[in-house]
Scaffold this active site. Structure first.
Site, PDB file in Angstrom:
ATOM      1  N   SER A  71       0.821  -1.213   0.000  1.00 25.19           N
ATOM      2  CA  SER A  71       0.000   0.000   0.000  1.00 25.19           C
ATOM      3  C   SER A  71       0.855   1.264   0.000  1.00 25.19           C
ATOM      4  CB  SER A  71      -0.904   0.035   1.226  1.00 25.19           C
ATOM      5  OG  SER A  71      -1.714  -1.106   1.285  1.00 25.19           O
TER       6      SER A  71
HETATM    7  N1  SAH Z   1      -0.225  -5.407   4.009  1.00 25.87           N
HETATM    8  C1  SAH Z   1       0.544  -5.714   2.826  1.00 25.87           C
HETATM    9  C2  SAH Z   1      -0.199  -5.391   1.549  1.00 25.87           C
HETATM   10  C3  SAH Z   1      -1.090  -6.496   1.238  1.00 25.87           C
HETATM   11  S1  SAH Z   1      -1.786  -6.618  -0.378  1.00 25.87           S
HETATM   12  C4  SAH Z   1       1.863  -4.997   2.821  1.00 25.87           C
HETATM   13  O1  SAH Z   1       2.162  -4.221   3.740  1.00 25.87           O
HETATM   14  O2  SAH Z   1       2.649  -5.244   1.905  1.00 25.87           O
HETATM   15  C5  SAH Z   1      -3.110  -7.684   0.093  1.00 25.87           C
HETATM   16  C6  SAH Z   1      -2.694  -9.081   0.480  1.00 25.87           C
HETATM   17  O3  SAH Z   1      -3.861  -9.755   0.940  1.00 25.87           O
HETATM   18  C7  SAH Z   1      -2.156  -9.914  -0.674  1.00 25.87           C
HETATM   19  O4  SAH Z   1      -0.892 -10.399  -0.355  1.00 25.87           O
HETATM   20  C8  SAH Z   1      -3.178 -11.040  -0.813  1.00 25.87           C
HETATM   21  O5  SAH Z   1      -2.610 -12.277  -1.188  1.00 25.87           O
HETATM   22  C9  SAH Z   1      -3.744 -11.109   0.592  1.00 25.87           C
HETATM   23  N2  SAH Z   1      -5.061 -11.731   0.733  1.00 25.87           N
HETATM   24  C10 SAH Z   1      -6.138 -11.655  -0.072  1.00 25.87           C
HETATM   25  N3  SAH Z   1      -7.172 -12.372   0.433  1.00 25.87           N
HETATM   26  C11 SAH Z   1      -6.720 -12.914   1.614  1.00 25.87           C
HETATM   27  C12 SAH Z   1      -7.303 -13.759   2.597  1.00 25.87           C
HETATM   28  N4  SAH Z   1      -8.556 -14.192   2.539  1.00 25.87           N
HETATM   29  N5  SAH Z   1      -6.551 -14.109   3.662  1.00 25.87           N
HETATM   30  C13 SAH Z   1      -5.266 -13.687   3.776  1.00 25.87           C
HETATM   31  N6  SAH Z   1      -4.667 -12.897   2.873  1.00 25.87           N
HETATM   32  C14 SAH Z   1      -5.381 -12.512   1.792  1.00 25.87           C
END
Ligand code: SAH
Length: 224
Positions: A71
Site C-alpha cells: 500500500s
Molecule cells: N499489508 C501488505 C499489503 C497487502 S496486499 C503490505 O504491507 O505489503 C493484500 C494481500 O492480501 C495480498 O498479499 C493477498 O494475497 C492477501 N489476501 C487476499 N485475500 C486474503 C485472505 N482471505 N486471507 C489472507 N490474505 C489474503
C-alpha cells in the site's frame, strides 16, 4: 553488516523516509507521533522488489509479485492511526503481502499476528522480518477471512485487502473496545471502515474512499 557503499545507500533511504513522513503524512494531518516515528524507522525499501527500490518512498502503491501490492505509505499510516495503538496490544493483520504493514504494527504493539493466503508471500515476509530482527511476529498461510481463532481475542484487526462485506468472524474475534479497520465495497473501489466493539454491540465509522486488491476467501470474494 553493511559495506561502505551500502551504508551510503542506507543513509540516502533514511533521508527519503524523513521526507516521506513530512510531505506525505504530516502535511496531510496525520498526528499520532508513535505512528510517524515507526514510519520514520521501518526501512520500506527492504520490502519492495529490488528493481523498484528507488520508488519505495514515493506517494503510491507498488507491485510486490503474485499480482499483489504494498500500500501507499499514507494508507499504511492512516489505517495504523485508526487502530489507536498504545504499546500493549495484541493485533491481527489479514493480508501480510510484503510484511511492511506488519513491521509498522510490530513497532507499535506487543504482539502481532498476520494471515496471508499466498504461501510464497508469507514465506518471503517471514524471512525478511526475521532478518530485520522482529521477534514479536507470527505469520500463517491460509484464509484470513475466518481470522485466527486460536490466537483471539485481538485489540486491533487490520485488513489490507478489499472486502465485499465485513467478515463476521473478525468482529467476533475483537476484544471489548477492540477496533477493526477494513476497506469494504466493490471489487475495484472501497470505503475505509472502522468497527469498534462496545457494550455488546458495534459502532461503525467511515473514513473515505480507497483502492485495495480483493480479499479472497470464505467471507470475502470468490476465487476469480
Ligand atoms: N499489508 C501488505 C499489503 C497487502 S496486499 C503490505 O504491507 O505489503 C493484500 C494481500 O492480501 C495480498 O498479499 C493477498 O494475497 C492477501 N489476501 C487476499 N485475500 C486474503 C485472505 N482471505 N486471507 C489472507 N490474505 C489474503
Amino acid at each position: 553488516m553493511f559495506s561502505q557503499k551500502e551504508k551510503i545507500q542506507e543513509e540516502k533511504f533514511e533521508l527519503l523516509r524523513r521526507e516521506m513522513v513530512q510531505s506525505q503524512l504530516e502535511r496531510r494531518n496525520l498526528k499520532d507521533q508513535r505512528v510517524l516515528e515507526a514510519m520514520r524507522k521501518v526501512p520500506r525499501h527492504r520490502f519492495v522488489p529490488e528493481q523498484s527500490r528507488s520508488e519505495a518512498y514515493d506517494d503510491h502503491p507498488l507491485p510486490i509479485g503474485e499480482g499483489q501490492t504494498i500500500s501507499q505509505p499514507y494508507m499504511v499510516a492512516i489505517m495504523t492511526e485508526l487502530l489507536e495503538l498504545r504499546g500493549g496490544e495484541k493485533v491481527l493483520e489479514i493480508g501480510t503481502g510484503s510484511g511492511y504493514q506488519l513491521a509498522i504494527l510490530a513497532e507499535l504493539a506487543r504482539e502481532v499476528f498476520s494471515v496471508e493466503r499466498l504461501g510464497p508471500l508469507a514465506d518471503r515476509s517471514r524471512a525478511r522480518l526475521r532478518e530485520l530482527g522482529y521477534r514479536n511476529i507470527e505469520i500463517r498461510t491460509g484464509d484470513g477471512t475466518i481470522g485466527w481463532p486460536e490466537r483471539a481475542p485481538f485489540d486491533g484487526i487490520i485488513v489490507t485487502a478489499g472486502a465485499p462485506k465485513i467478515p463476521l468472524p473478525l468482529v467476533e474475534q475483537l476484544s471489548e473496545g477492540g477496533r477493526l479497520v477494513i476497506p469494504v465495497g466493490e471489487e475495484r473501489r472501497q470505503e475505509l471502515y472502522r468497527v469498534v466493539k462496545e457494550g455488546g454491540g458495534t459502532r461503525k465509522e467511515y473514513f473515505g474512499g480507497c483502492v485495495f486488491v480483493p480479499l479472497v476467501g470464505e467471507h470475502g470474494w470468490d476465487v476469480g
